[in-house]
Motif scaffolding. Structure first.
Motif, PDB file in Angstrom:
ATOM      1  N   MET A 167       0.831  -1.215   0.000  1.00  0.00           N
ATOM      2  CA  MET A 167       0.000   0.000   0.000  1.00  0.00           C
ATOM      3  C   MET A 167       0.864   1.263   0.000  1.00  0.00           C
ATOM      4  O   MET A 167       0.577   2.226  -0.723  1.00  0.00           O
ATOM      5  N   LEU A 168       1.931   1.238   0.775  1.00  0.00           N
ATOM      6  CA  LEU A 168       2.827   2.391   0.833  1.00  0.00           C
ATOM      7  C   LEU A 168       3.542   2.597  -0.502  1.00  0.00           C
ATOM      8  O   LEU A 168       3.633   3.724  -1.008  1.00  0.00           O
ATOM      9  N   SER A 169       4.002   1.524  -1.101  1.00  0.00           N
ATOM     10  CA  SER A 169       4.698   1.603  -2.377  1.00  0.00           C
ATOM     11  C   SER A 169       3.786   2.148  -3.472  1.00  0.00           C
ATOM     12  O   SER A 169       4.164   3.066  -4.215  1.00  0.00           O
ATOM     13  N   GLY A 170       2.587   1.602  -3.588  1.00  0.00           N
ATOM     14  CA  GLY A 170       1.649   2.058  -4.608  1.00  0.00           C
ATOM     15  C   GLY A 170       1.213   3.496  -4.400  1.00  0.00           C
ATOM     16  O   GLY A 170       1.135   4.283  -5.349  1.00  0.00           O
ATOM     17  N   SER A 171       0.953   3.855  -3.157  1.00  0.00           N
ATOM     18  CA  SER A 171       0.533   5.229  -2.850  1.00  0.00           C
ATOM     19  C   SER A 171       1.649   6.229  -3.132  1.00  0.00           C
ATOM     20  O   SER A 171       1.409   7.298  -3.697  1.00  0.00           O
ATOM     21  N   PHE A 172       2.862   5.857  -2.751  1.00  0.00           N
ATOM     22  CA  PHE A 172       4.000   6.746  -2.968  1.00  0.00           C
ATOM     23  C   PHE A 172       4.278   6.906  -4.464  1.00  0.00           C
ATOM     24  O   PHE A 172       4.587   7.995  -4.940  1.00  0.00           O
ATOM     25  N   PHE A 173       4.141   5.801  -5.211  1.00  0.00           N
ATOM     26  CA  PHE A 173       4.323   5.872  -6.661  1.00  0.00           C
ATOM     27  C   PHE A 173       3.286   6.812  -7.285  1.00  0.00           C
ATOM     28  O   PHE A 173       3.625   7.659  -8.112  1.00  0.00           O
ATOM     29  N   ALA A 174       2.033   6.662  -6.891  1.00  0.00           N
ATOM     30  CA  ALA A 174       0.972   7.521  -7.435  1.00  0.00           C
ATOM     31  C   ALA A 174       1.220   8.985  -7.074  1.00  0.00           C
ATOM     32  O   ALA A 174       1.059   9.876  -7.920  1.00  0.00           O
ATOM     33  N   LEU A 175       1.621   9.245  -5.839  1.00  0.00           N
ATOM     34  CA  LEU A 175       1.910  10.620  -5.414  1.00  0.00           C
ATOM     35  C   LEU A 175       3.064  11.217  -6.215  1.00  0.00           C
ATOM     36  O   LEU A 175       2.985  12.350  -6.693  1.00  0.00           O
ATOM     37  N   ARG A 176       4.124  10.452  -6.385  1.00  0.00           N
ATOM     38  CA  ARG A 176       5.266  10.920  -7.180  1.00  0.00           C
ATOM     39  C   ARG A 176       4.860  11.156  -8.633  1.00  0.00           C
ATOM     40  O   ARG A 176       5.260  12.157  -9.241  1.00  0.00           O
ATOM     41  N   GLY A 177       4.074  10.237  -9.191  1.00  0.00           N
ATOM     42  CA  GLY A 177       3.650  10.380 -10.577  1.00  0.00           C
ATOM     43  C   GLY A 177       2.775  11.602 -10.794  1.00  0.00           C
ATOM     44  O   GLY A 177       2.984  12.364 -11.743  1.00  0.00           O
ATOM     45  N   LEU A 178       1.818  11.823  -9.906  1.00  0.00           N
ATOM     46  CA  LEU A 178       0.949  13.001 -10.024  1.00  0.00           C
ATOM     47  C   LEU A 178       1.744  14.291  -9.837  1.00  0.00           C
ATOM     48  O   LEU A 178       1.503  15.285 -10.532  1.00  0.00           O
ATOM     49  N   SER A 179       2.694  14.268  -8.916  1.00  0.00           N
ATOM     50  CA  SER A 179       3.532  15.445  -8.692  1.00  0.00           C
ATOM     51  C   SER A 179       4.402  15.738  -9.905  1.00  0.00           C
ATOM     52  O   SER A 179       4.603  16.894 -10.278  1.00  0.00           O
ATOM     53  N   LEU A 180       4.903  14.698 -10.536  1.00  0.00           N
ATOM     54  CA  LEU A 180       5.702  14.872 -11.741  1.00  0.00           C
ATOM     55  C   LEU A 180       4.858  15.479 -12.862  1.00  0.00           C
ATOM     56  O   LEU A 180       5.311  16.377 -13.570  1.00  0.00           O
ATOM     57  N   LEU A 181       3.622  14.994 -13.005  1.00  0.00           N
ATOM     58  CA  LEU A 181       2.722  15.546 -14.020  1.00  0.00           C
ATOM     59  C   LEU A 181       2.386  17.003 -13.730  1.00  0.00           C
ATOM     60  O   LEU A 181       2.141  17.780 -14.658  1.00  0.00           O
ATOM     61  N   ALA A 182       2.397  17.382 -12.457  1.00  0.00           N
ATOM     62  CA  ALA A 182       2.120  18.775 -12.075  1.00  0.00           C
ATOM     63  C   ALA A 182       3.342  19.676 -12.270  1.00  0.00           C
ATOM     64  O   ALA A 182       3.272  20.870 -12.020  1.00  0.00           O
ATOM     65  N   GLY A 183       4.449  19.086 -12.693  1.00  0.00           N
ATOM     66  CA  GLY A 183       5.640  19.881 -12.962  1.00  0.00           C
ATOM     67  C   GLY A 183       6.555  20.092 -11.777  1.00  0.00           C
ATOM     68  O   GLY A 183       7.471  20.913 -11.834  1.00  0.00           O
ATOM     69  N   LEU A 184       6.330  19.362 -10.705  1.00  0.00           N
ATOM     70  CA  LEU A 184       7.172  19.509  -9.515  1.00  0.00           C
ATOM     71  C   LEU A 184       8.468  18.709  -9.682  1.00  0.00           C
ATOM     72  O   LEU A 184       8.495  17.673 -10.345  1.00  0.00           O
ATOM     73  N   ALA A 185       9.519  19.169  -9.048  1.00  0.00           N
ATOM     74  CA  ALA A 185      10.836  18.534  -9.194  1.00  0.00           C
ATOM     75  C   ALA A 185      11.125  17.483  -8.130  1.00  0.00           C
ATOM     76  O   ALA A 185      11.947  16.593  -8.348  1.00  0.00           O
ATOM     77  N   TRP A 186      10.475  17.566  -6.963  1.00  0.00           N
ATOM     78  CA  TRP A 186      10.841  16.699  -5.839  1.00  0.00           C
ATOM     79  C   TRP A 186      10.744  15.197  -6.127  1.00  0.00           C
ATOM     80  O   TRP A 186      11.511  14.434  -5.532  1.00  0.00           O
ATOM     81  N   PRO A 187       9.874  14.715  -7.032  1.00  0.00           N
ATOM     82  CA  PRO A 187       9.846  13.266  -7.245  1.00  0.00           C
ATOM     83  C   PRO A 187      11.140  12.670  -7.789  1.00  0.00           C
ATOM     84  O   PRO A 187      11.371  11.472  -7.671  1.00  0.00           O
ATOM     85  N   ARG A 188      12.004  13.502  -8.359  1.00  0.00           N
ATOM     86  CA  ARG A 188      13.265  13.014  -8.914  1.00  0.00           C
ATOM     87  C   ARG A 188      14.451  13.222  -7.970  1.00  0.00           C
ATOM     88  O   ARG A 188      15.562  12.813  -8.286  1.00  0.00           O
ATOM     89  N   PHE A 189      14.237  13.851  -6.834  1.00  0.00           N
ATOM     90  CA  PHE A 189      15.329  14.068  -5.879  1.00  0.00           C
ATOM     91  C   PHE A 189      15.828  12.719  -5.352  1.00  0.00           C
ATOM     92  O   PHE A 189      15.056  11.799  -5.113  1.00  0.00           O
ATOM     93  N   ALA A 190      17.126  12.638  -5.129  1.00  0.00           N
ATOM     94  CA  ALA A 190      17.749  11.390  -4.683  1.00  0.00           C
ATOM     95  C   ALA A 190      17.141  10.829  -3.392  1.00  0.00           C
ATOM     96  O   ALA A 190      16.836   9.638  -3.331  1.00  0.00           O
ATOM     97  N   PRO A 191      16.924  11.629  -2.328  1.00  0.00           N
ATOM     98  CA  PRO A 191      16.347  11.050  -1.111  1.00  0.00           C
ATOM     99  C   PRO A 191      14.954  10.441  -1.340  1.00  0.00           C
ATOM    100  O   PRO A 191      14.615   9.427  -0.732  1.00  0.00           O
ATOM    101  N   VAL A 192      14.195  11.028  -2.234  1.00  0.00           N
ATOM    102  CA  VAL A 192      12.863  10.499  -2.541  1.00  0.00           C
ATOM    103  C   VAL A 192      12.995   9.165  -3.263  1.00  0.00           C
ATOM    104  O   VAL A 192      12.282   8.200  -2.951  1.00  0.00           O
TER     105      VAL A 192
END
Length: 134
Positions: free
Chosen positions: A17-42
């Protein structure tokens, strides 16, 4: 080791559940143009969650009797998990256009959901089986 089955399964399901939710959050954030999903700690957090998930899965695989996997559901699920991972990797590549990224993320989420349904049903048809179609 079977005495730890409930705890291992809880860790596995929680990590799913955590993996899928985190993936969806990162994917939506990437589509919104945010940079944090590609940061190394993330990325490393995502790798850590997936490592826990895979470790718990391997533990479950070793302690459960082979009869649980007799109808081939696990092999089909692993195919969907592999597809989910590959589609996710492709979606997070920086050179992708928005349309391609949306298609890849959508396909990855659908693979994740089908793998989840297969695991819940212990049947290779997954969502179709749970819906009563098969």
């Amino acid at each position: 080791m079977i005495e730890f089955y409930p705890q291992i399964k809880l860790v596995h399901v929680s990590a799913v559940m955590l993996s899928g939710s985190f993936f969806a959050l990162r994917g939506l954030s990437l589509l919104a143009g945010l940079a944090w999903p590609r940061f190394a700690p993330v990325r490393y957090l995502s790798y850590g969650i997936d490592t826990v998930l895979l470790t718990a899965a391997m533990m479950l695989l070793t302690i459960l009797p082979r009869e649980v996997y007799a109808n081939g559901w696990l092999l089909v699920k692993l195919g969907f998990v592999a597809s989910y991972v590959v589609l996710g990797i492709l979606a997070f590549r920086p050179q992708r256009g928005t349309g391609t990224r949306v298609a890849l993320l959508s396909a990855a989420v659908l693979c994740f959901l089908q793998a989840y349904c297969i695991a819940r049903a212990h049947h290779p048809a997954g969502a179709l089986y749970l819906a009563g179609v098969l």
